[in-house]
Design a protein around this motif. Sequence first.
Motif, PDB file in Angstrom:
ATOM      1  N   PRO A  74      20.362   8.956 -19.642  1.00  0.00           N
ATOM      2  CA  PRO A  74      21.616   8.089 -19.202  1.00  0.00           C
ATOM      3  C   PRO A  74      21.685   6.448 -19.662  1.00  0.00           C
ATOM      4  N   PRO A  75      22.567   5.977 -19.911  1.00  0.00           N
ATOM      5  CA  PRO A  75      22.736   4.576 -20.359  1.00  0.00           C
ATOM      6  C   PRO A  75      22.222   3.646 -19.301  1.00  0.00           C
ATOM      7  N   TRP A  76      21.874   2.471 -19.564  1.00  0.00           N
ATOM      8  CA  TRP A  76      21.521   1.288 -18.428  1.00  0.00           C
ATOM      9  C   TRP A  76      22.786   1.339 -17.751  1.00  0.00           C
ATOM     10  N   ILE A  77      22.536   0.748 -16.541  1.00  0.00           N
ATOM     11  CA  ILE A  77      23.897   0.201 -15.672  1.00  0.00           C
ATOM     12  C   ILE A  77      24.020  -1.361 -15.433  1.00  0.00           C
ATOM     13  N   ALA A  78      24.678  -2.094 -15.587  1.00  0.00           N
ATOM     14  CA  ALA A  78      24.567  -3.486 -15.628  1.00  0.00           C
ATOM     15  C   ALA A  78      24.712  -3.842 -13.902  1.00  0.00           C
ATOM     16  N   THR A  79      23.771  -4.494 -13.398  1.00  0.00           N
ATOM     17  CA  THR A  79      23.653  -4.785 -12.003  1.00  0.00           C
ATOM     18  C   THR A  79      24.493  -5.961 -11.726  1.00  0.00           C
ATOM     19  N   ALA A  80      24.813  -6.457 -10.449  1.00  0.00           N
ATOM     20  CA  ALA A  80      25.386  -7.564 -10.097  1.00  0.00           C
ATOM     21  C   ALA A  80      24.906  -8.860 -10.864  1.00  0.00           C
ATOM     22  N   ALA A  81      23.578  -8.908 -10.996  1.00  0.00           N
ATOM     23  CA  ALA A  81      22.777 -10.102 -11.550  1.00  0.00           C
ATOM     24  C   ALA A  81      22.712 -10.057 -13.043  1.00  0.00           C
ATOM     25  N   ASP A  82      23.119  -8.959 -13.499  1.00  0.00           N
ATOM     26  CA  ASP A  82      23.236  -9.111 -15.325  1.00  0.00           C
ATOM     27  C   ASP A  82      24.610  -9.789 -15.777  1.00  0.00           C
ATOM     28  N   ARG A  83      24.197 -10.538 -16.863  1.00  0.00           N
ATOM     29  CA  ARG A  83      25.129 -11.023 -17.396  1.00  0.00           C
ATOM     30  C   ARG A  83      25.576 -10.365 -19.167  1.00  0.00           C
ATOM     31  N   TRP A  84      26.324  -9.327 -19.011  1.00  0.00           N
ATOM     32  CA  TRP A  84      26.340  -8.322 -20.279  1.00  0.00           C
ATOM     33  C   TRP A  84      28.019  -8.834 -20.863  1.00  0.00           C
ATOM     34  N   THR A  85      27.888  -8.679 -22.033  1.00  0.00           N
ATOM     35  CA  THR A  85      28.984  -8.850 -22.796  1.00  0.00           C
ATOM     36  C   THR A  85      29.118  -7.691 -23.859  1.00  0.00           C
ATOM     37  N   GLU A  86      29.983  -6.651 -23.660  1.00  0.00           N
ATOM     38  CA  GLU A  86      29.871  -5.575 -24.590  1.00  0.00           C
ATOM     39  C   GLU A  86      30.732  -5.476 -25.673  1.00  0.00           C
ATOM     40  N   VAL A  87      30.101  -5.188 -26.816  1.00  0.00           N
ATOM     41  CA  VAL A  87      30.724  -5.110 -28.159  1.00  0.00           C
ATOM     42  C   VAL A  87      30.554  -3.816 -28.946  1.00  0.00           C
ATOM     43  N   THR A  88      31.480  -3.774 -29.979  1.00  0.00           N
ATOM     44  CA  THR A  88      31.581  -2.531 -30.509  1.00  0.00           C
ATOM     45  C   THR A  88      30.517  -2.117 -31.596  1.00  0.00           C
ATOM     46  N   ASP A  89      30.217  -3.271 -32.569  1.00  0.00           N
ATOM     47  CA  ASP A  89      29.184  -3.160 -33.395  1.00  0.00           C
ATOM     48  C   ASP A  89      28.476  -4.474 -33.713  1.00  0.00           C
ATOM     49  N   VAL A  90      27.423  -4.518 -34.524  1.00  0.00           N
ATOM     50  CA  VAL A  90      26.826  -5.644 -34.944  1.00  0.00           C
ATOM     51  C   VAL A  90      27.462  -6.811 -35.322  1.00  0.00           C
ATOM     52  N   ARG A  91      28.402  -6.468 -36.270  1.00  0.00           N
ATOM     53  CA  ARG A  91      29.321  -7.600 -36.714  1.00  0.00           C
ATOM     54  C   ARG A  91      29.822  -8.311 -35.610  1.00  0.00           C
ATOM     55  N   GLU A  92      30.565  -7.619 -34.572  1.00  0.00           N
ATOM     56  CA  GLU A  92      31.150  -8.156 -33.218  1.00  0.00           C
ATOM     57  C   GLU A  92      30.288  -8.890 -32.664  1.00  0.00           C
TER      58      GLU A  92
END
Length: 227
Positions: A74-92
Amino acid sequence: MTLSLAGRTASPARQPVPVRRGGFGGVAGLAAYLVRERIDVLIDATHPYAKVISDNAVTACSQIGTPLLVLRRPPWIATAADRWTEVTDVREAARTLGEIPRRVFVALGRNELAPFNEAPQHFYLIRSVDPIDPPLPLPHVAYVTGRGPFSDAADRALMIEHRIEVVIAKNSGGAATYSKIAAARIMHIGVIMLRRPPAPAAPAVETVEDALGWLDHALTLATARGV
């Protein structure tokens, strides 16, 4: 049982079963291999981002009637303390870094790094299993090699040493490489996370134990059919 590796790692970890390395030659090559080797079932346990081989496995198994199971942690799930920005690929991901120079920890495969050449203003700390050869034509880059599992403390120390401001990673799931995500959270560092591609259209489980249960059932059915 045979374990098939893509062959991209120069010195893969030792395995207790026979191992083959390298591609199959697309759908037709994989189907031919399964028939030639009289493979009863195929378990796709490749990396969640290895979309091509997973799609090929679905098509090949469908063509020749070989049972297929996808094993995906299963994928990791961001917690309230995480600061994630999701992108589609490496170029993005490279574009998301912005124009202002930043210090970036890159934890991606060595064959996926070329887009960073278009953003040479940043400092990159690149971790890979094998050395990056040839090195990237970047003015500010450092390399470190290593094979997981990594510890939270070690990754935090590495990121402090190199004054890392942002992490770029894939959502691989599992515990072996989660340490960089945990370290980023503790240090209040942002993570640019590559989204997973769509899952293969096949039965799937999330643990080895469930895969073994499925395998017992599939082999029982194959034996009953006289395969």
